[in-house]
Enzyme design. Structure first.
Site: not given
Ligand SMILES: *Cc1c(COP(=O)(O)O)cnc(C)c1O
Length: 389
Positions: A54, A106, A179, A204
């Site tokens: 994890r 975004y 970003d 992307k």
């Protein structure tokens, strides 16, 4: 994770995943590490540093090292999505901290900031990041801890001056986080322009094949704030599966070829559509007439990206008809894959969106440029004759 400098170009670093091989088998491709837990040594320590999946997984390491190299950062972290990466940046802040974020960004992150992050105690202020005076005015010395920018900004592709925003952030002791999903690590290197952290939706261009959801952060330095980010991932476990990390590395090996073709196709289509009778406006940073073109030319190298938007002269209904009529351009959300996508953004983003109702967002893939153009032209002609204004 820290990495030795790799002395070759981005193309070589990507194609060879920085020369990684599997030491055990001498395979030219790395194995997928599926174990969730790892054995302790006789002295009670973990000899490889691996404890529990994890928190971390060996399949992330080559991807993180490659991203560090491409972005010229000092540390990188993979996440289970771009949103998991982005929200970790804000979760590492403290309640009461003031944050500046762009009006053009975004949409799902804007919604998260104005919803969850506000409720959780962050003071979120949206500003026009193309207006340095407005950003300077909005800074609150001692309170502003972070400026978030996105350039080119989804979905109107506004360009923000990274170096200028880094100076403004640092003038009040805040961090600049970028970003850089649509710029990719190939066209812009925000850390070299003064950014503190770079974020990518690896879903992307990094993966590039529309078959992995993942995200990444790359940090200029390994400081106390970055350790808080590391602990957000470790504590919350917003990590990708080892299989996805492996598939992401495979996708990244051809990123330089894909991004080059997408840039060529977007530039060509933007130029061809500029004078088209059915087009009111083409929004693309590679056009000399575009508002942010000069700053884009200063901070982008090798192309202006694969994303553009068009405003259809016939209005909203005509725009929707165009998206419904293209055959090669697939009508779907997302971007950065090898296949071209088209989408009516106002239908997706809702009332807070800065995007005009007659606007279509186009993600140029790597198909034949003339076939993509012809497909748009036939759809525009159809919409002109079949949709009443
Ligand atoms: C897609 C996207 C995100 C979110 O990434 P996910 O991987 O979908 O969570 C963030 N920023 C930009 C610019 C994006 O295009």
């Amino acid at each position: 994770m820290s990495t030795a400098p790799y002395p070759f170009s981005p193309a070589t670093a990507l194609a060879q995943a920085m020369g990684t091989i599997d030491e055990t088998s001498q395979g030219v491709v790395l194995p997928i590490h599926v174990a969730t837990t790892y054995i302790r040594g006789a002295d009670n320590s973990y000899p490889t540093g691996n404890v529990y999946s994890r928190a971390d997984n060996p399949s992330y390491k080559p991807v993180e090292a490659l991203l560090c190299q491409l972005e010229q950062g000092s540390d990188a972290l993979l996440f289970g999505s771009g949103m998991a990466a982005a929200t970790a940046v804000f979760q590492a802040l403290k309640p009461g901290d003031h944050v500046l974020a762009p009006k053009v960004m975004y949409w799902a992150l804007r919604n998260w900031l104005l919803g969850f992050a506000k409720d959780w105690g962050l003071q979120i202020e949206l500003v026009d990041m193309t207006d340095s005076a407005a950003v300077k005015q909005a800074l609150q010395p001692g309170k502003t801890k972070l400026i978030w920018i996105e350039t080119p900004g989804n979905p109107t592709w506004t360009i923000t001056d990274i170096a200028a925003m880094a100076d403004l952030a640092h003038s009040v002791g805040a961090r600049l986080v970028v970003d850089s999903t649509c710029a990719t690590p190939l066209l812009t290197k925000p850390i070299t322009l003064g950014a503190d952290v770079v974020m990518h939706s690896a879903t992307k261009y990094l993966n590039g094949h529309s078959d992995v959801i993942a995200g990444a952060l790359i940090s200029a330095r390994n400081d106390e704030y970055w350790q808080r980010v590391v602990n957000v991932r470790k504590g919350g476990g917003a990590v990708p599966s080892p299989h996805d990390a492996h598939q992401l590395l495979r996708g990244m090996r051809t990123m330089h070829l894909r991004v080059r073709e997408a840039c060529h196709n977007a530039q060509y289509i933007a130029e061809q559509l500029q004078q088209h009778i059915d087009i009111a406006e083409v929004m693309y940073p590679g056009l000399a007439s575009f508002a942010g073109h000069q700053i884009a030319a200063k901070q982008m190298r090798g192309g202006f990206g694969g994303m553009l938007s068009i405003r259809v002269a016939g209005g909203e209904q005509a725009a929707i008809a165009v998206a419904a009529t293209t055959k090669l351009w697939k009508r779907a959300t997302s971007l950065g894959g090898v296949e071209s996508l088209i989408e009516h953004r106002a239908s997706v983003e809702g009332p807070d969106s800065p995007c005009p109702p007659d606007m279509l967002r186009l993600s140029a893939g790597i198909e034949d440029a003339n076939e993509l153009l012809a497909d748009l032209q036939q759809a525009l002609a159809f919409a002109r004759t079949h949709v009443r204004k």
